[in-house]
Each structure stands twice: as structure tokens, then as C-alpha cells.
Write a protein that holds these residues in place. Structure first.
Motif, PDB file in Angstrom:
ATOM      1  N   SER A  40       0.838  -1.197   0.000  1.00 27.49           N
ATOM      2  CA  SER A  40       0.000   0.000   0.000  1.00 27.49           C
ATOM      3  C   SER A  40       0.875   1.249   0.000  1.00 27.49           C
ATOM      4  O   SER A  40       2.079   1.188   0.232  1.00 27.49           O
ATOM      5  CB  SER A  40      -0.906   0.002   1.226  1.00 27.49           C
ATOM      6  OG  SER A  40      -0.124   0.169   2.390  1.00 27.49           O
ATOM      7  N   LEU A  41       0.236   2.362  -0.236  1.00 27.49           N
ATOM      8  CA  LEU A  41       0.946   3.631  -0.259  1.00 27.49           C
ATOM      9  C   LEU A  41       1.552   3.946   1.103  1.00 27.49           C
ATOM     10  O   LEU A  41       2.659   4.462   1.198  1.00 27.49           O
ATOM     11  CB  LEU A  41      -0.013   4.752  -0.687  1.00 27.49           C
ATOM     12  CG  LEU A  41       0.578   6.149  -0.760  1.00 27.49           C
ATOM     13  CD1 LEU A  41       1.663   6.199  -1.822  1.00 27.49           C
ATOM     14  CD2 LEU A  41      -0.487   7.180  -1.045  1.00 27.49           C
ATOM     15  N   ASP A  42       0.832   3.595   2.171  1.00 27.46           N
ATOM     16  CA  ASP A  42       1.342   3.839   3.529  1.00 27.46           C
ATOM     17  C   ASP A  42       2.621   3.060   3.810  1.00 27.46           C
ATOM     18  O   ASP A  42       3.477   3.525   4.554  1.00 27.46           O
ATOM     19  CB  ASP A  42       0.283   3.479   4.576  1.00 27.46           C
ATOM     20  CG  ASP A  42      -0.901   4.433   4.538  1.00 27.46           C
ATOM     21  OD1 ASP A  42      -0.667   5.593   4.133  1.00 27.46           O
ATOM     22  OD2 ASP A  42      -2.011   4.020   4.904  1.00 27.46           O
ATOM     23  N   ASP A  43       2.742   1.872   3.237  1.00 27.88           N
ATOM     24  CA  ASP A  43       3.962   1.079   3.430  1.00 27.88           C
ATOM     25  C   ASP A  43       5.153   1.685   2.700  1.00 27.88           C
ATOM     26  O   ASP A  43       6.303   1.476   3.084  1.00 27.88           O
ATOM     27  CB  ASP A  43       3.757  -0.362   2.937  1.00 27.88           C
ATOM     28  CG  ASP A  43       2.735  -1.109   3.773  1.00 27.88           C
ATOM     29  OD1 ASP A  43       2.514  -0.695   4.930  1.00 27.88           O
ATOM     30  OD2 ASP A  43       2.161  -2.089   3.258  1.00 27.88           O
ATOM     31  N   LEU A  45       5.623   5.025   2.219  1.00 29.24           N
ATOM     32  CA  LEU A  45       5.933   6.374   2.679  1.00 29.24           C
ATOM     33  C   LEU A  45       7.016   6.372   3.744  1.00 29.24           C
ATOM     34  O   LEU A  45       7.120   5.452   4.544  1.00 29.24           O
ATOM     35  CB  LEU A  45       4.690   7.044   3.253  1.00 29.24           C
ATOM     36  CG  LEU A  45       3.653   7.529   2.258  1.00 29.24           C
ATOM     37  CD1 LEU A  45       2.459   8.118   2.992  1.00 29.24           C
ATOM     38  CD2 LEU A  45       4.231   8.567   1.338  1.00 29.24           C
ATOM     39  N   TYR A  47       8.650   9.055   6.770  1.00 24.74           N
ATOM     40  CA  TYR A  47       8.350  10.258   7.526  1.00 24.74           C
ATOM     41  C   TYR A  47       9.627  10.806   8.145  1.00 24.74           C
ATOM     42  O   TYR A  47      10.591  10.079   8.356  1.00 24.74           O
ATOM     43  CB  TYR A  47       7.344   9.951   8.650  1.00 24.74           C
ATOM     44  CG  TYR A  47       6.026   9.429   8.146  1.00 24.74           C
ATOM     45  CD1 TYR A  47       5.041  10.294   7.720  1.00 24.74           C
ATOM     46  CD2 TYR A  47       5.768   8.060   8.103  1.00 24.74           C
ATOM     47  CE1 TYR A  47       3.825   9.822   7.262  1.00 24.74           C
ATOM     48  CE2 TYR A  47       4.558   7.582   7.643  1.00 24.74           C
ATOM     49  CZ  TYR A  47       3.590   8.466   7.222  1.00 24.74           C
ATOM     50  OH  TYR A  47       2.397   7.998   6.771  1.00 24.74           O
ATOM     51  N   SER A  56       9.518   5.042   9.663  1.00 27.50           N
ATOM     52  CA  SER A  56       8.400   4.454   8.936  1.00 27.50           C
ATOM     53  C   SER A  56       7.062   4.828   9.567  1.00 27.50           C
ATOM     54  O   SER A  56       6.015   4.605   8.977  1.00 27.50           O
ATOM     55  CB  SER A  56       8.545   2.936   8.893  1.00 27.50           C
ATOM     56  OG  SER A  56       8.597   2.431  10.212  1.00 27.50           O
ATOM     57  N   SER A  57       7.087   5.391  10.767  1.00 25.03           N
ATOM     58  CA  SER A  57       5.838   5.782  11.429  1.00 25.03           C
ATOM     59  C   SER A  57       5.674   7.300  11.384  1.00 25.03           C
ATOM     60  O   SER A  57       6.650   8.036  11.418  1.00 25.03           O
ATOM     61  CB  SER A  57       5.840   5.298  12.877  1.00 25.03           C
ATOM     62  OG  SER A  57       6.909   5.894  13.573  1.00 25.03           O
ATOM     63  N   PRO A  58       4.437   7.773  11.327  1.00 25.23           N
ATOM     64  CA  PRO A  58       4.226   9.228  11.275  1.00 25.23           C
ATOM     65  C   PRO A  58       4.663   9.887  12.588  1.00 25.23           C
ATOM     66  O   PRO A  58       4.632   9.258  13.642  1.00 25.23           O
ATOM     67  CB  PRO A  58       2.726   9.369  11.046  1.00 25.23           C
ATOM     68  CG  PRO A  58       2.124   8.047  11.248  1.00 25.23           C
ATOM     69  CD  PRO A  58       3.203   7.026  11.226  1.00 25.23           C
TER      70      PRO A  58
END
Length: 151
Positions: A40-43, A45, A47, A56-58
Motif C-alpha cells: 500500500s501507499l502507507d507502506d 511512505l 516520515y 516508517s511511522s508518522p
């Protein structure tokens, strides 16, 4: 019967081209097979945390800092002339050549060395004499002026 227009070298080059095409197709098939599907896109991204490191976490919104744009200085701040409280310094003569008329004075506090010329002396000097002097910036560095021997 005519001779074939295809030479041995032409046949070898054609075989090599075919082999390269097949290798390229094999590599493409391997990449497709090994690729992780469903990312997915979240994987994908990355930060930046509050310290400027990638993670990897916001970032945590509680640790967010606010800055005023007016308070930020972009570029080098202008140099402000600061008047020294006591322009007169004390130091020790580390080297003096009376025949050539120059020497060096080492500051007692900072350890900086300043050039001194015979024209800036109030009396005769020799090595290891304690002196008071003022400093000015010369062409090659610090120059000692108004040099007086401490008795």
C-alpha cells in the motif's frame, strides 16, 4: 549457385542478440515473480521525525514545535562591532630581534600571538618581558601597537 550473403560473423552476432533478448525476458519474469504485490501507499511512505531522522511511522503531533517566520534568520547575520571593555591587553614577549626591529607578543589570557614592530615600542624590549599593548588587525594578522614594558 550463388554464395550465401550471411557470413559466420553475422550469424554469431544474430545469435548473441537473440540470447540477450531471452536473458532480458527471463530477468523481467523473475522481477515480476519476486515483486511484493499489494504494497500500500502507507507502506511506501517515509516520515521525518522531530529530530530530522527518517522513520516508517508518522511523527507524534504532541511533539510538534511551532516557529514564527519573523524570528527565523536566513543567511549570515550582520557583523556588529563590539567595543572591548578594556582595549589594553597584557602579554609576554616571546621573540624579539632588536637588529631587525620586530618581534612577537603572546597574549596572557587568550594565547594569541601578535606581531610587534620597533616603531610601536615605548622603550627597549627583550624576550620574556611583560608588556601591555593594544591590538589592531594588520595585513597579515594581529599587530601590537602602543607596546609598553611593565616594570
Amino acid at each position: 549457385m550463388g554464395r550465401s550473403q550471411q557470413t559466420h560473423q553475422k550469424r554469431e552476432k544474430e545469435k548473441q542478440r537473440i540470447r540477450q533478448r531471452e536473458d532480458k525476458a527471463e530477468k523481467m519474469q523473475e522481477r515480476k515473480a519476486n515483486a511484493q504485490k499489494g504494497k500500500s501507499l502507507d507502506d511506501m511512505l517515509a516520515y521525518v521525525d522531530e529530530n530530522g531522522n527518517l522513520s516508517s511511522s508518522p511523527p507524534d503531533p504532541k511533539k510538534k514545535k511551532l516557529f514564527n517566520a519573523e524570528d527565523m534568520q536566513i543567511g549570515v547575520p550582520k557583523h556588529e562591532e563590539t567595543e572591548a571593555e578594556n582595549p589594553e591587553r597584557t602579554g609576554i614577549v616571546t621573540f624579539f630581534n632588536g637588529s631587525k626591529g620586530f618581534g612577537f607578543v603572546k597574549d596572557g589570557q587568550t594565547g594569541e600571538s601578535a606581531f610587534v614592530h620597533i616603531n610601536q615600542l615605548s622603550g627597549p624590549l627583550k624576550e620574556n618581558d611583560k608588556v601591555t599593548y593594544e591590538v589592531e588587525m594588520g595585513h597579515r594578522g594581529l599587530n601590537a601597537i602602543n607596546v609598553k614594558k611593565i616594570v
